[in-house]
Design an enzyme around this catalytic site. Structure first.
Site, short mmCIF file in Angstrom:
data_model
loop_
_atom_site.label_atom_id
_atom_site.label_comp_id
_atom_site.label_asym_id
_atom_site.label_seq_id
_atom_site.Cartn_x
_atom_site.Cartn_y
_atom_site.Cartn_z
N ARG A 35 103.19 142.59 106.97
CA ARG A 35 103.79 143.47 107.97
C ARG A 35 103.56 144.93 107.58
O ARG A 35 103.82 145.33 106.44
CB ARG A 35 105.29 143.19 108.06
CG ARG A 35 106.11 144.19 108.88
CD ARG A 35 107.56 143.74 108.91
NE ARG A 35 108.46 144.70 109.55
CZ ARG A 35 109.37 145.43 108.92
NH1 ARG A 35 109.50 145.33 107.59
NH2 ARG A 35 110.16 146.25 109.58
N ARG A 76 119.54 157.58 114.99
CA ARG A 76 119.81 157.99 113.61
C ARG A 76 120.62 159.29 113.57
O ARG A 76 120.55 160.11 114.48
CB ARG A 76 118.48 158.20 112.85
CG ARG A 76 117.63 156.96 112.73
CD ARG A 76 116.34 157.24 111.98
NE ARG A 76 115.47 156.08 111.93
CZ ARG A 76 115.54 155.11 111.03
NH1 ARG A 76 116.47 155.18 110.08
NH2 ARG A 76 114.72 154.09 111.06
N LYS A 222 111.57 141.92 119.09
CA LYS A 222 112.63 141.93 118.08
C LYS A 222 113.98 141.87 118.80
O LYS A 222 114.30 142.74 119.60
CB LYS A 222 112.52 143.19 117.22
CG LYS A 222 111.26 143.20 116.36
CD LYS A 222 111.08 144.53 115.64
CE LYS A 222 112.13 144.75 114.58
NZ LYS A 222 111.89 146.01 113.83
N THR A 283 115.36 140.04 107.68
CA THR A 283 116.35 140.99 107.17
C THR A 283 117.24 140.41 106.06
O THR A 283 117.96 139.44 106.27
CB THR A 283 117.27 141.56 108.28
OG1 THR A 283 116.48 141.93 109.41
CG2 THR A 283 118.00 142.79 107.75
#
Length: 479
Positions: A35, A76, A222, A283
């Site tokens: 990845r 963020r 995702k 994850t």
């Protein structure tokens, strides 16, 4: 012959895994897909790593795929004057959309999402840094969201922001993502993961942009928004619009809560397999190995549980990108997958026993796996495939036997690296006489030491060699 692992391993490349020595060792340890995380690093970094993977995989005689992961509209906070602050439980803390970058301190920090004040209200719980910090919204004044710290701790620059229950959103493809799609095409990636999609239309948009470049990489959606998993129609449409999904447990777990995430993971794996889509579980699978040479028992059970649920692949992130023990982590994950795969229920399937098939090639694929599971002395299944579709459908059924997928197209061979139980092999069967194709395929496996005398193989092929979707024949081959 040694037992072959069926569950695939995806490993993220980064500073800890950029050298020729480490990448070669990771390939040798069993990585099937590397990845490239577009959230970090520069295009030149990804270009160099991709080239190195292609070179080293060829040198090792291994088929290895490349997956690019778009950054997406992750929300963020901005940065602090001193780079980091310590938040105390019960203290006030403000998220201020008007506060410039680099001006944050213990009382406030800037936020990239201008619409944040209109998206939250008093009592909402906001989560920072993948759940390590939580805030309760006390009031909203203009561009300022005033909060009280519920769970404090160390908070550094540019950490992610979520709302418990979801609801904070931005367009799925940013300008940077659009540029990175062009980079993905330039690098010849095999898969592209789309971050934070909200609807099937987001996946279709990404696919259209990718195809406009001439790239045929497959799209992975995702799954990381609460809104998606809480609306079954939206979720099902997104799965069907994609070629596969990633159970992105970081942001998804923050939005829905870890307790609910357990059942959601199982549901997502089940839905993907029923829809003939691949599924990656990701994850913090072996997070402790960022710092330690062995995993915790809980992490081993977590990986094994995903294997038992039928995931196609398990993914490593920081463990291989920045951790101290990238090769040891892959080795531990490989042995854990193998251990879980010995459980008897993993080797039998009731998949689609109660439904009719609409395609001949689908019928042949299903019949091959059931025959292999119930006939003595079968060493595996062999499919001669133009598009990889037959191998994908075979891989949706549980079996303890390998699926040897032979294709003449390098891009199809690499794509099949992500299919559970499939061992892809580059083999041009169109150069063989029609009556000799089956024997030449068997000879190829014998040369590679994959099968032995006295065993059987279940072989599928099409009457029209070189034509996709034409699998019509099932043959039992005695060795």
């Amino acid at each position: 012959m040694s037992v072959q692992r069926r569950t695939k391993i995806v490993a993220t490349l980064g500073p800890a895994s950029s050298s020729e020595q480490i990448i070669a060792a990771l390939i040798d340890a069993g990585v099937d897909v590397f990845r490239l995380n577009f959230s970090h690093g520069q295009v030149d970094d990804h270009r160099a790593r991709a080239a190195l993977v292609r070179t080293l995989a060829a040198r090792a005689g291994r088929e290895v795929a490349l997956l690019g992961d778009l950054q997406g509209p992750k929300i963020r906070i901005r940065s602090f004057r001193d780079g980091v602050v310590e938040l105390r439980n019960g203290a006030p803390f403000t998220l201020d959309c008007g506060l410039p970058d680099g001006q944050g301190d213990e009382s406030a920090v800037g936020v990239d999402l201008a619409s944040l004040p209109g998206s939250v209200s008093r009592g909402d719980i906001l989560i920072l840094d993948d759940g390590r910090i939580s805030l309760a919204v006390a009031a909203v004044h203009g561009q300022r969201v005033e909060c009280t710290v519920r769970m404090g701790g160390r908070l550094s620059n540019r950490k992610g922001l979520n709302r418990l229950g979801g609801g904070l959103s931005a367009p799925a493809l940013t300008d940077r993502d659009c540029r990175d799609i062009e980079h993905a095409a330039e690098l010849g990636l095999d898969y592209l993961a789309v971050s934070f999609p909200l609807t099937a239309a987001d996946i279709e948009h990404a696919r259209s942009l990718l195809q406009a470049t001439g790239c045929q990489a497959r799209i992975i959606a995702k799954i990381e928004r609460a809104e998606v998993v809480h609306d079954e129609r939206v979720l099902d449409a997104m799965i069907l619009a994609s070629d596969g999904i990633m159970v992105a447990r970081g942001d998804l777990g923050v939005e829905v809560g870890d307790a609910e995430l357990i059942g959601i993971q199982k549901q997502l794996i089940r839905k993907a397999r029923r829809a003939d889509r691949v599924v990656i579980t990701a994850t913090q699978m072996m997070e402790s190995m960022v710092q330690n040479p062995i995993p915790t028992r809980a992490e081993v059970f977590d990986v094994a549980n995903a294997v038992l649920d039928g995931t196609d692949a398990v993914m490593l992130s920081a463990e291989t990108a920045s951790g101290k023990y990238p090769v040891e982590t892959v080795t531990s994950m490989a042995s854990t997958c193998l251990g879980a795969e010995t459980y008897p229920d993993v080797r039998r399937s009731q998949h689609r026993m109660d439904r009719e098939f609409s395609r001949v090639d689908e019928t042949i694929a299903m019949a091959a796996v059931y025959a292999a599971n119930h006939l003595e002395r079968v060493a595996g299944m062999v499919c001669l495939t133009e598009s990889g579709t037959t191998a994908l459908r075979m891989s949706r059924l549980s079996s303890g036997l390998p699926i040897y997928a032979l294709s003449r197209h390098p891009e199809i061979v690499r794509r099949m690296c992500l299919y559970r139980g499939v061992r892809p092999i580059l083999f041009d069967y169109t150069v063989c006489a029609a009556g000799e194709v089956a024997q030449e395929a068997v000879n190829e496996l014998l040369r590679r030491g994959r099968v032995g005398s006295g065993e059987r193989l279940i072989l599928t092929r099409g009457d029209l060699l070189g034509v996709g979707g034409s699998t019509t024949t099932l043959k039992i081959v005695e060795l």
